[in-house]
Structure formats: C-alpha cells, structure tokens
Write a protein that holds these residues in place. Sequence first.
Motif, PDB file in Angstrom:
ATOM      1  N   GLU A  31     -11.193   5.310   1.167  1.00 57.23           N
ATOM      2  CA  GLU A  31     -10.291   5.432   0.012  1.00 57.23           C
ATOM      3  C   GLU A  31      -9.356   4.233  -0.108  1.00 57.23           C
ATOM      4  OE1 GLU A  31      -6.397   8.030  -1.254  1.00 57.23           O
ATOM      5  OE2 GLU A  31      -7.943   9.083  -0.116  1.00 57.23           O
ATOM      6  N   GLN A  32      -8.740   3.822   1.007  1.00 63.91           N
ATOM      7  CA  GLN A  32      -7.790   2.707   0.964  1.00 63.91           C
ATOM      8  C   GLN A  32      -8.470   1.349   1.114  1.00 63.91           C
ATOM      9  OE1 GLN A  32      -4.600   3.556   3.752  1.00 63.91           O
ATOM     10  NE2 GLN A  32      -3.847   5.230   2.497  1.00 63.91           N
ATOM     11  N   GLU A  33      -9.782   1.349   1.250  1.00 64.16           N
ATOM     12  CA  GLU A  33     -10.576   0.119   1.344  1.00 64.16           C
ATOM     13  C   GLU A  33     -10.002  -0.840   2.382  1.00 64.16           C
ATOM     14  OE1 GLU A  33     -10.794  -1.385  -2.657  1.00 64.16           O
ATOM     15  OE2 GLU A  33     -12.105   0.251  -3.295  1.00 64.16           O
ATOM     16  N   CYS A  34      -9.787  -0.308   3.575  1.00 62.89           N
ATOM     17  CA  CYS A  34      -9.184  -1.097   4.648  1.00 62.89           C
ATOM     18  C   CYS A  34     -10.082  -1.042   5.876  1.00 62.89           C
ATOM     19  CB  CYS A  34      -7.792  -0.539   4.983  1.00 62.89           C
ATOM     20  SG  CYS A  34      -6.956  -1.484   6.255  1.00 62.89           S
ATOM     21  N   ALA A 114       5.406   3.143   8.567  1.00 64.44           N
ATOM     22  CA  ALA A 114       5.036   3.802   7.318  1.00 64.44           C
ATOM     23  C   ALA A 114       4.501   2.825   6.284  1.00 64.44           C
ATOM     24  CB  ALA A 114       6.252   4.523   6.743  1.00 64.44           C
ATOM     25  N   GLN A 115       3.481   3.237   5.550  1.00 62.76           N
ATOM     26  CA  GLN A 115       3.058   2.461   4.403  1.00 62.76           C
ATOM     27  C   GLN A 115       4.201   2.495   3.392  1.00 62.76           C
ATOM     28  OE1 GLN A 115      -0.777   3.765   2.942  1.00 62.76           O
ATOM     29  NE2 GLN A 115      -1.793   3.247   4.876  1.00 62.76           N
ATOM     30  N   CYS A 116       4.560   1.327   2.867  1.00 65.50           N
ATOM     31  CA  CYS A 116       5.750   1.192   2.023  1.00 65.50           C
ATOM     32  C   CYS A 116       5.739   2.104   0.798  1.00 65.50           C
ATOM     33  CB  CYS A 116       5.933  -0.259   1.594  1.00 65.50           C
ATOM     34  SG  CYS A 116       6.403  -1.343   2.964  1.00 65.50           S
ATOM     35  N   TYR A 117       4.585   2.331   0.218  1.00 69.98           N
ATOM     36  CA  TYR A 117       4.564   3.156  -0.992  1.00 69.98           C
ATOM     37  C   TYR A 117       4.930   4.613  -0.697  1.00 69.98           C
ATOM     38  CZ  TYR A 117       0.057   5.526  -0.230  1.00 69.98           C
ATOM     39  OH  TYR A 117      -0.955   6.323   0.249  1.00 69.98           O
ATOM     40  N   LEU A 118       4.975   4.992   0.589  1.00 71.23           N
ATOM     41  CA  LEU A 118       5.336   6.359   0.977  1.00 71.23           C
ATOM     42  C   LEU A 118       6.783   6.476   1.456  1.00 71.23           C
ATOM     43  CD1 LEU A 118       2.015   7.270   2.807  1.00 71.23           C
ATOM     44  CD2 LEU A 118       2.857   8.240   0.648  1.00 71.23           C
ATOM     45  N   LYS A 119       7.595   5.450   1.203  1.00 71.03           N
ATOM     46  CA  LYS A 119       8.992   5.443   1.667  1.00 71.03           C
ATOM     47  C   LYS A 119       9.748   6.689   1.219  1.00 71.03           C
ATOM     48  CE  LYS A 119      12.366   2.900  -0.267  1.00 71.03           C
ATOM     49  NZ  LYS A 119      13.534   3.747  -0.438  1.00 71.03           N
ATOM     50  N   ASP A 120       9.656   7.061  -0.050  1.00 70.27           N
ATOM     51  CA  ASP A 120      10.390   8.222  -0.553  1.00 70.27           C
ATOM     52  C   ASP A 120       9.940   9.514   0.131  1.00 70.27           C
ATOM     53  OD1 ASP A 120      11.855   6.582  -2.235  1.00 70.27           O
ATOM     54  OD2 ASP A 120      10.620   7.018  -3.997  1.00 70.27           O
ATOM     55  N   PHE A 121       8.635   9.645   0.359  1.00 56.99           N
ATOM     56  CA  PHE A 121       8.097  10.813   1.071  1.00 56.99           C
ATOM     57  C   PHE A 121       8.760  10.932   2.448  1.00 56.99           C
ATOM     58  CE2 PHE A 121       4.843  12.022   4.290  1.00 56.99           C
ATOM     59  CZ  PHE A 121       4.703  13.366   3.969  1.00 56.99           C
ATOM     60  N   GLU A 136       0.479  -4.624   8.003  1.00 56.96           N
ATOM     61  CA  GLU A 136      -0.324  -4.047   9.077  1.00 56.96           C
ATOM     62  C   GLU A 136      -1.676  -3.739   8.458  1.00 56.96           C
ATOM     63  OE1 GLU A 136      -0.155   0.068  11.516  1.00 56.96           O
ATOM     64  OE2 GLU A 136       1.632  -1.169  11.675  1.00 56.96           O
ATOM     65  N   ASP A 137      -2.721  -4.364   8.977  1.00 57.38           N
ATOM     66  CA  ASP A 137      -4.062  -4.218   8.408  1.00 57.38           C
ATOM     67  C   ASP A 137      -4.069  -4.564   6.921  1.00 57.38           C
ATOM     68  OD1 ASP A 137      -5.183  -3.341  10.881  1.00 57.38           O
ATOM     69  OD2 ASP A 137      -4.257  -1.390  10.518  1.00 57.38           O
ATOM     70  N   ASN A 138      -3.265  -5.572   6.567  1.00 60.22           N
ATOM     71  CA  ASN A 138      -3.160  -6.104   5.201  1.00 60.22           C
ATOM     72  C   ASN A 138      -2.551  -5.110   4.204  1.00 60.22           C
ATOM     73  OD1 ASN A 138      -3.424  -8.659   4.197  1.00 60.22           O
ATOM     74  ND2 ASN A 138      -5.352  -8.236   3.154  1.00 60.22           N
ATOM     75  N   ILE A 139      -1.822  -4.105   4.710  1.00 56.19           N
ATOM     76  CA  ILE A 139      -1.135  -3.124   3.867  1.00 56.19           C
ATOM     77  C   ILE A 139       0.357  -3.209   4.191  1.00 56.19           C
ATOM     78  CG2 ILE A 139      -0.830  -0.654   3.376  1.00 56.19           C
ATOM     79  CD1 ILE A 139      -3.784  -0.268   4.139  1.00 56.19           C
ATOM     80  N   PRO A 140       1.234  -3.309   3.170  1.00 57.11           N
ATOM     81  CA  PRO A 140       2.675  -3.374   3.434  1.00 57.11           C
ATOM     82  C   PRO A 140       3.179  -2.103   4.139  1.00 57.11           C
ATOM     83  CG  PRO A 140       2.198  -3.999   1.172  1.00 57.11           C
ATOM     84  CD  PRO A 140       0.934  -3.432   1.737  1.00 57.11           C
TER      85      PRO A 140
END
Length: 147
Positions: A31-34, A114-121, A136-140
């Motif tokens: 899903e995240q293509e990582c 944490a993946q940055c897009y999940l900060k609010d969660f 980390e693994d090319n994901i912020p």
Amino acid sequence: MLQITIKTFDELSKQELYDLLQLRAEVFVVEQECAYQDVDGKDKKAWHILGYKDTKLIAYTRVFKPGDYFKEASIGRVVVIQNERQHKYGYDIMEASIVAIKNNFNEKTIKISAQCYLKDFYNNLGFIETGEEYLEDNIPHMAMVKN
C-alpha cells in the motif's frame, strides 16, 4: 470492538506470525509502496499486540521494553488494514499497546518513530513531537514521546 491478544515472540503460533507479517507487508510494502527490510531481527525481542475482528487479524503493533529499541519503552509497526480504518481501530490497538507497556514493563514514558502524516492521530493519544522531521525508509517521520 477488537479482540486483543498480547504475546511474546515465542508464544506466537506459526499462523499468527504468518498473519502479522502478511498484514505488515500488505500495508507498509504494498500500500505505501515502500521496499524496506520489515523482518529486521527485532520481532524476537518484541511483545506483539494483535487485534482481531472475528477471526481476522486487522490491527497490530509491536512493543519493546526500555533499551530493546529506544532508551525508553516503545511502540512500532502500528498497522490497521485499509478497509477497516474508518472504525478507529488504530486508537484501540494503540491504547492496548500503551496499557501493555504499563502492565508488563511498569513504564509510563513511551517513544515512537511516527510517520509525519499521522502526527494528529498520535497527539490525540498523548504523544508530543520531539526534534526535527527525518526520513526513514524514504518516508517523513518524527520522534514522539508520551509521558
């Protein structure tokens, strides 16, 4: 409502191990293509928090006592299968993970990457950002701590 099971690596059945690795690969790799090394040698030290709906594994984390991943206790590989995210099972599996750390390790301070897009969660669960964003693994990602 999720049915939560908590097991050490040695307590996992072959089927449970297969299911959790399949879920992690489905979300993080496909899903995240990582493309990254998910089987990283740390599962043997982790406690595994498995979230089932009926008999299907749909949510998962792994938790570590202090010193096994970070200096602090930690939670990682937080995952909920895509077609079940609307039910807020991410909160259920994280809350179970936080309780597992408190009950099994007697720890209140928890660190995550944490993946940055999940900060609010994660903010909603009491985690606060510490430090700068990093890849980390090319994901912020960002370090976050809950006290």
